[in-house]
Design a protein around this motif. Structure first.
Motif, PDB file in Angstrom:
ATOM      1  N   GLU B 169      -3.187  -0.512   2.972  1.00 23.88           N
ATOM      2  CA  GLU B 169      -3.594  -0.706   1.494  1.00 23.88           C
ATOM      3  C   GLU B 169      -3.420  -1.920   0.968  1.00 23.88           C
ATOM      4  O   GLU B 169      -2.701  -1.948  -0.186  1.00 23.88           O
ATOM      5  N   ARG B 179      -7.314  -9.575  -4.772  1.00 22.40           N
ATOM      6  CA  ARG B 179      -8.023  -8.813  -3.831  1.00 22.40           C
ATOM      7  C   ARG B 179      -8.915 -10.118  -3.075  1.00 22.40           C
ATOM      8  O   ARG B 179      -8.986 -10.203  -1.762  1.00 22.40           O
ATOM      9  N   GLU B 200      -7.584   1.220   3.762  1.00 22.09           N
ATOM     10  CA  GLU B 200      -7.996   0.728   2.548  1.00 22.09           C
ATOM     11  C   GLU B 200      -8.805   1.893   1.999  1.00 22.09           C
ATOM     12  O   GLU B 200      -9.609   2.659   2.502  1.00 22.09           O
ATOM     13  N   ASP B 202     -10.747   0.253  -0.532  1.00 30.95           N
ATOM     14  CA  ASP B 202     -11.841  -0.414  -1.016  1.00 30.95           C
ATOM     15  C   ASP B 202     -12.709  -0.679  -0.021  1.00 30.95           C
ATOM     16  O   ASP B 202     -12.526  -1.553   0.823  1.00 30.95           O
TER      17      ASP B 202
END
Lengths: 224, 227, 213
Positions: B169, B179, B200, B202
């Protein structure tokens, strides 16, 4: 409900965190505060419960300036969670942890128990009531911190990065909590980098940059 | 190439395995992203792939983890440092706290490997370049933003020139800008032939860097696993 | 030590911190010795207890010694950057793990202080009254101390894993990029100080130390 007039605040090391900030939030609104790290988001919300006192300008809550009031007193109006939930956990069970804040604002007996149980159920920890907070994973501890502020029943709820590290199901739970709080007429303010969360839960987005408000409007416009 | 063959792992003191039957292959220059709910086994898989579990934390491993065809076996983490690196979610906890500049911080791992000074300097410069933080080289590590700190963490792993990098992560605690920075660095890494394993939440980030995505739930891979 | 402190421009900091640390101990020792040490010159009485000059003298000397010790440690902490200390230790052959452990102790205090501040903020925001009366502040200790300690321990675990992955535990020599300069002047001062310490110990042992009346 909350009005900030020309707030200025500088940290001891010289960082100018707030630089003439004006903001007005009505009761019952749902507002997301966004902006780069260092734009003043966390500093701003800390002026609302007295943790930080502005160098100039003033904060009015419910029409009254909060100048001389103690943090413990303001905590009954403005409840807050922090970016690092671990900085507040000290109890041996989740139940006791959630009861701490609720007891501080005056809840007792049956009322206290009910508030604690409802809060834990709202964040999905009803089956871990007697577990040690550090036996839960990091994301569950973040939810526990949310439960702590829920149980306090404050009219204003401020959440600092409530969905950091949460998976989809957990994020949806937080979204649900925000809706319910708003339905109860409470004011909800969240600091968040999570664009999905912001878009799902907040009609109004306030963008900060270098200690000032640089954007304030409906979510479609303000979010990147 | 990083390969997990039917890997299972049980933390010390626990009765049940946190992950079981995990089989994954990540070739050179490939990126595999693991997604799944919290406590499904993402972090555990990362620790196992990097040799820290059971190497550092004990516990019981079943199956095999292979780096370039060689099983990790009972190798100690400091012997694996030059072969596989790991980056965690919290940027600040990865700083050693004993260096005054980013340059020294990034060089630390290479120094620990006992490399000659010239080699250390060359590798540190290359790592800073790949991570895109040459302009931060003389800044104090404690005074950087979350995204920048995370890049320092990545660069400090790169200085040991592992051919495999595991990231647990990496963007969880970063803002949009952070990011983007991390995503760019990872793309650059893969382009240079490093095998990347990223856990992750995302999905956007994973897709943006071209990761092959696998899902994990309840300690097991879901619906098709091999890269 | 005083010249060193002044040279390092940390004199006020050292004196203040050392005094803070010494004060509670000095008060405790002072109270006990002033009243209970055998002496013939009475100063004043408090109920059944009699304060003596000898007791006061003893207490003062203990307090001074404590203060000097605390000041020496504080001076070291205030003027030594952890990385310089660790680098120097490693250069002289101390194992990297041990060197890091020692350096980490120096680094711990500011990190803990910062964390302590964060914890106080979080608990105050939950209604913990830190601005109230005395007894209230006492009962506030657990919610304040707990998270600091537990959180610090928690972070240690995360940090250790990250360090392991950077080959911290690898045995064997390292080629350090940098170590603090050791000039001839510094070496000379070190030797002088050591000789002085040996001489003092010798003098004290043989009873040749001048007395302060």
């Amino acid at each position: 409900m909350i009005r900030c007039e020309d707030l200025a605040f500088t940290y001891p090391d010289g960082t100018r965190a707030l630089d003439g900030l004006d903001l007005s939030i009505d009761a019952g609104e749902r507002v997301a505060i966004v902006g780069r790290n260092g734009s003043g988001k966390s500093t701003l919300v800390r002026t609302w419960n007295g943790l930080l006192r502005p160098a100039s300008g003033r904060v009015l809550i419910d029409g009254a300036a909060i100048d001389g009031q103690r943090v413990a007193a303001l905590a009954r109006i403005v409840g807050m969670t922090f970016q690092d939930p671990d900085r507040q956990l000290f109890s041996s069970t989740c139940r006791r942890e959630v009861a701490f804040g609720a007891r501080n604002v005056g809840l007792r007996g049956r009322e206290l128990e009910a508030a604690v149980e409802a809060a834990l159920a709202a964040v999905g920890l009803e089956d871990r009531v007697d577990a040690n907070p550090y036996d839960l994973g990091g994301s569950r501890r973040r939810l526990l911190a949310v439960a702590c502020v829920l149980a306090m029943g404050t009219p204003v709820v401020v959440l600092d990065e409530p969905t950091m590290g949460l998976d989809k199901a957990e994020m949806e739970r937080v979204t649900g909590i925000v809706s319910r709080l708003a339905a109860e007429g409470r004011t909800v303010v969240a600091i968040s980098h999570d664009l999905q969360f912001v878009a799902a839960s907040f009609a109004r987005v306030v963008r900060l940059d270098a200690g000032r408000v640089v954007g304030d409007g409906p979510v479609a416009i303000e979010v990147d | 190439m990083l390969e997990l063959r039917s890997v299972g792992y049980r933390y010390p003191g626990y009765r049940r395995r946190a992950i079981d039957g995990i089989s994954l292959t990540i070739g050179d220059g490939e990126i595999v992203g693991i997604v799944g709910p919290n406590e499904a086994g993402k972090s555990t898989t990362c620790l196992v792939a990097a040799g820290l579990a059971p190497g550092s934390i004990g516990g019981e491993l079943t199956g095999e983890v292979l780096l370039d065809g060689v099983a990790i076996g009972a190798a100690h983490p400091h012997d694996l440092a030059g072969r596989v690196g790991i980056v965690f979610a919290n940027p600040a906890s990865q700083l050693s706290g004993i260096t005054g500049t980013v340059f020294e911080e990034v060089a630390l791992g290479a120094v620990n490997l006992g490399l000659p000074i010239e080699t250390t300097l060359a590798r540190t410069r290359a790592a800073l370049r790949t991570a895109g933080i040459e302009d931060l080289a003389w800044r104090a590590p404690q005074r950087l933003s979350g995204g920048q700190t995370q890049l320092v963490a990545i660069a400090s792993m790169l200085a040991m020139q592992p051919r495999h990098l595991v990231l647990d992560e990496p963007a969880a605690e970063l803002d949009g800008h952070g990011r983007d920075l991390v995503g760019a660095a990872l793309r650059s890494l893969a382009a240079r032939g490093t095998a990347l394993l990223i856990a992750e939440h995302d999905l956007d980030l994973l897709q943006a860097i071209g990761a092959h995505i696998v899902a994990i739930e309840g300690g097991r891979l879901v619906a098709g696993a091999v890269a | 030590m005083l010249p060193g402190a002044i040279a390092g421009q940390v004199a006020r900091l050292v004196v203040r911190r050392a005094a803070l640390v010494t004060l509670p101990l000095a008060i405790a020792v002072g109270l006990v010795s002033v009243f209970t040490r055998h002496g013939t010159t009475a100063l004043f009485s408090l109920g059944p207890f009699e304060a003596t000059l000898e007791g006061a003298d003893f207490a003062a000397r203990i307090a001074l010694r404590l203060f000097v010790m605390a000041a020496a440690l504080t001076l070291f902490g205030a003027t030594t950057a952890p990385r310089a200390f660790i680098a120097d230790l490693e250069r002289r052959g101390v194992s990297p793990r041990l060197a890091f452990a020692i350096g980490a102790v120096l680094d711990t205090v500011p990190a803990l202080v910062e964390r302590g501040r964060q914890v106080v903020d979080a608990q105050r925001a939950r209604g913990l009254d830190t601005e109230g009366r005395g007894l209230q502040r006492l009962t506030a200790i657990v919610p304040l101390a707990g998270p600091v300690v537990i959180g610090a321990l928690h972070q240690v675990e995360a940090r250790s894993l990250a360090l392991e992955a950077r080959a911290f535990g690898r045995p064997g020599a390292r080629h350090l990029l940098w170590a603090p300069a050791d000039t001839a002047t510094e070496r000379a001062i070190r030797w002088l100080l050591m000789v002085a310490v040996v001489a003092l110990i010798g003098a004290a042992a043989t009873g040749n130390l001048p007395h302060v009346p």
